[in-house]
Design an enzyme around this catalytic site. Structure first.
Site, short mmCIF file in Angstrom:
data_model
loop_
_atom_site.label_atom_id
_atom_site.label_comp_id
_atom_site.label_asym_id
_atom_site.label_seq_id
_atom_site.Cartn_x
_atom_site.Cartn_y
_atom_site.Cartn_z
N TYR A 45 2.30 -5.06 -7.23
CA TYR A 45 2.56 -4.44 -5.93
C TYR A 45 1.76 -5.17 -4.84
O TYR A 45 2.29 -5.50 -3.77
CB TYR A 45 2.18 -2.96 -5.99
CG TYR A 45 2.57 -2.15 -4.78
CD1 TYR A 45 3.84 -1.60 -4.66
CD2 TYR A 45 1.66 -1.91 -3.76
CE1 TYR A 45 4.20 -0.84 -3.56
CE2 TYR A 45 2.00 -1.16 -2.65
CZ TYR A 45 3.27 -0.62 -2.55
OH TYR A 45 3.61 0.14 -1.46
N SER A 51 1.81 -2.88 3.27
CA SER A 51 1.01 -1.80 2.67
C SER A 51 -0.46 -2.10 2.95
O SER A 51 -0.81 -3.22 3.34
CB SER A 51 1.28 -1.80 1.17
OG SER A 51 0.32 -1.05 0.47
P1 NDP Z 1 10.11 6.53 -1.28
O1 NDP Z 1 10.00 6.58 -2.76
O2 NDP Z 1 10.42 7.78 -0.54
O3 NDP Z 1 11.11 5.41 -0.82
C1 NDP Z 1 11.40 4.26 -1.57
C2 NDP Z 1 12.79 3.86 -1.21
O4 NDP Z 1 13.10 2.61 -1.81
C3 NDP Z 1 13.82 4.88 -1.68
O5 NDP Z 1 14.61 5.21 -0.58
C4 NDP Z 1 14.60 4.12 -2.74
O6 NDP Z 1 15.98 4.41 -2.70
C5 NDP Z 1 14.40 2.69 -2.33
N1 NDP Z 1 14.53 1.79 -3.48
C6 NDP Z 1 13.67 1.59 -4.49
N2 NDP Z 1 14.18 0.72 -5.36
C7 NDP Z 1 15.42 0.37 -4.89
C8 NDP Z 1 16.44 -0.48 -5.36
N3 NDP Z 1 16.32 -1.19 -6.50
N4 NDP Z 1 17.56 -0.61 -4.62
C9 NDP Z 1 17.71 0.10 -3.46
N5 NDP Z 1 16.78 0.92 -2.97
C10 NDP Z 1 15.64 1.05 -3.69
O7 NDP Z 1 8.69 5.95 -0.82
P2 NDP Z 1 8.10 5.50 0.59
O8 NDP Z 1 8.90 6.03 1.72
O9 NDP Z 1 6.67 5.80 0.49
O10 NDP Z 1 8.25 3.91 0.51
C11 NDP Z 1 8.93 3.14 1.48
C12 NDP Z 1 8.22 1.80 1.64
O11 NDP Z 1 6.90 2.02 2.15
C13 NDP Z 1 8.04 1.02 0.34
O12 NDP Z 1 8.22 -0.36 0.58
C14 NDP Z 1 6.59 1.29 -0.01
O13 NDP Z 1 6.04 0.27 -0.81
C15 NDP Z 1 5.98 1.31 1.38
N6 NDP Z 1 4.67 1.94 1.46
C16 NDP Z 1 4.49 3.29 1.23
C17 NDP Z 1 3.24 3.82 1.35
C18 NDP Z 1 2.97 5.26 1.14
O14 NDP Z 1 1.80 5.65 1.19
N7 NDP Z 1 3.97 6.10 0.90
C19 NDP Z 1 2.08 3.02 1.71
C20 NDP Z 1 2.39 1.65 1.94
C21 NDP Z 1 3.63 1.14 1.81
P3 NDP Z 1 16.70 5.33 -3.85
O15 NDP Z 1 16.25 6.73 -3.53
O16 NDP Z 1 18.14 5.13 -3.57
O17 NDP Z 1 16.22 4.81 -5.15
#
Ligand code: NDP
Length: 254
Positions: free
Chosen positions: A157, A144
């Site tokens: 985070y 991130s």
């Molecule tokens: P989303 O909320 O769309 O995606 C998060 C994903 O993580 C979901 O698919 C969710 O699955 C999964 N997840 C969360 N907790 C669990 C768990 N306990 N077990 C299994 N799966 C889990 O957000 P993003 O696409 O934005 O995030 C994806 C990654 O990118 C993350 O690591 C985030 O920190 C990182 N990121 C995002 C940024 C942004 O601006 N969006 C910036 C920097 C980093 P489910 O739906 O099944 O819960």
């Protein structure tokens, strides 16, 4: 192009049922990889699997809770069983609890660290055996901008995402001999469910991001398609331990 071809390879993407994870999974499927989507929400998972299968590859939803070590190990084993091996792992599942440190509970701290950092360690460890058996592999960890910068609402985070970068470097050194390349991708501010919530939680965030991003826009999940194919394919065989921002220039502008 052959160096980007992933035909016959198998990838597992945690949190691949939406957002950045699904966009990366989709690009790998377009390059020919079979994909295991590992996440909790099966409804979103089914939609994602249909989207990937439309590219003519095999795709499967593997339920996982990445805060549970046994669940991750089972999901990695199930992915390898389903497709006869595991070549690519994307540690993408992530969460945030946006609170100032003085009101962040220890349970909230643990939830964020377990989801974002410990899960990537456990999944990578579980993938090591199948990757050795395949003669090598590719691991992509999602960091991130908070791997680099601080924010008052992101103590846990930021710790988890800073940890992702250092864990990536250490594991990349350890497993270079095994022909496993491990890199981190650092998304900028990307329009997903996660940041839709952040924009509700943090006053003025939307405009501040626009002001500071030289590209003049928020990112889209699809902005990660190219880096995913590059880091998952033989095109990146001499790239390991890197942390690559995908941020429209956010991290190079003062
Ligand atoms: P989303 O909320 O769309 O995606 C998060 C994903 O993580 C979901 O698919 C969710 O699955 C999964 N997840 C969360 N907790 C669990 C768990 N306990 N077990 C299994 N799966 C889990 O957000 P993003 O696409 O934005 O995030 C994806 C990654 O990118 C993350 O690591 C985030 O920190 C990182 N990121 C995002 C940024 C942004 O601006 N969006 C910036 C920097 C980093 P489910 O739906 O099944 O819960």
């Amino acid at each position: 192009m052959k160096i980007f071809d992933l035909t016959g390879k198998t990838a597992m993407v945690t949190g691949g049922n939406g957002g950045i994870g699904l966009a990366m999974a989709d690009s790998l499927a377009q390059a020919g990889a079979n994909i295991a989507i590992a996440a909790r929400n099966a409804e979103k998972g089914a939609v994602a699997v249909a989207q990937l299968a439309a590219h003519g590859v095999e795709a499967a939803f593997i339920p996982v809770d990445v805060t549970d070590t046994a669940s991750i190990e089972a999901a990695v084993a199930a992915s390898a069983d389903r497709f006869g091996g595991l070549d690519i792992l994307i540690n993408n599942a992530g969460t945030n609890v946006r609170k100032r440190p003085e009101i962040l509970s220890l349970d909230e701290w643990r939830l964020v660290i377990d989801t974002n950092l410990t899960s990537a360690f456990v999944a990578s460890k579980a993938a090591h055996g199948p990757m050795l058996a395949a003669g090598g592999g590719k691991i992509i960890n999602i960091g991130s901008m908070l791997s680099l910068f601080g924010a008052s609402f992101s103590t846990a985070y930021g710790a988890s995402k800073g940890g992702i970068v250092q864990m990536t470097r250490s594991m990349a050194t350890a497993w270079a001999d095994d022909n496993i390349q491990i890199n981190a991708v650092l998304p900028g501010w990307i329009d997903t469910d996660l940041t839709r919530q952040a924009r509700k939680d943090v006053d003025g965030l939307h405009q501040r991001v626009l002001n500071r991003t030289p590209a003049g826009r928020w990112g889209k999940p699809e902005d990660h398609a190219g880096i995913a194919i590059f880091l998952a394919s033989s095109a990146s065989d001499f790239v390991t331990g890197a942390a690559i921002p995908i941020d429209g220039g956010f991290s190079i502008q003062i």
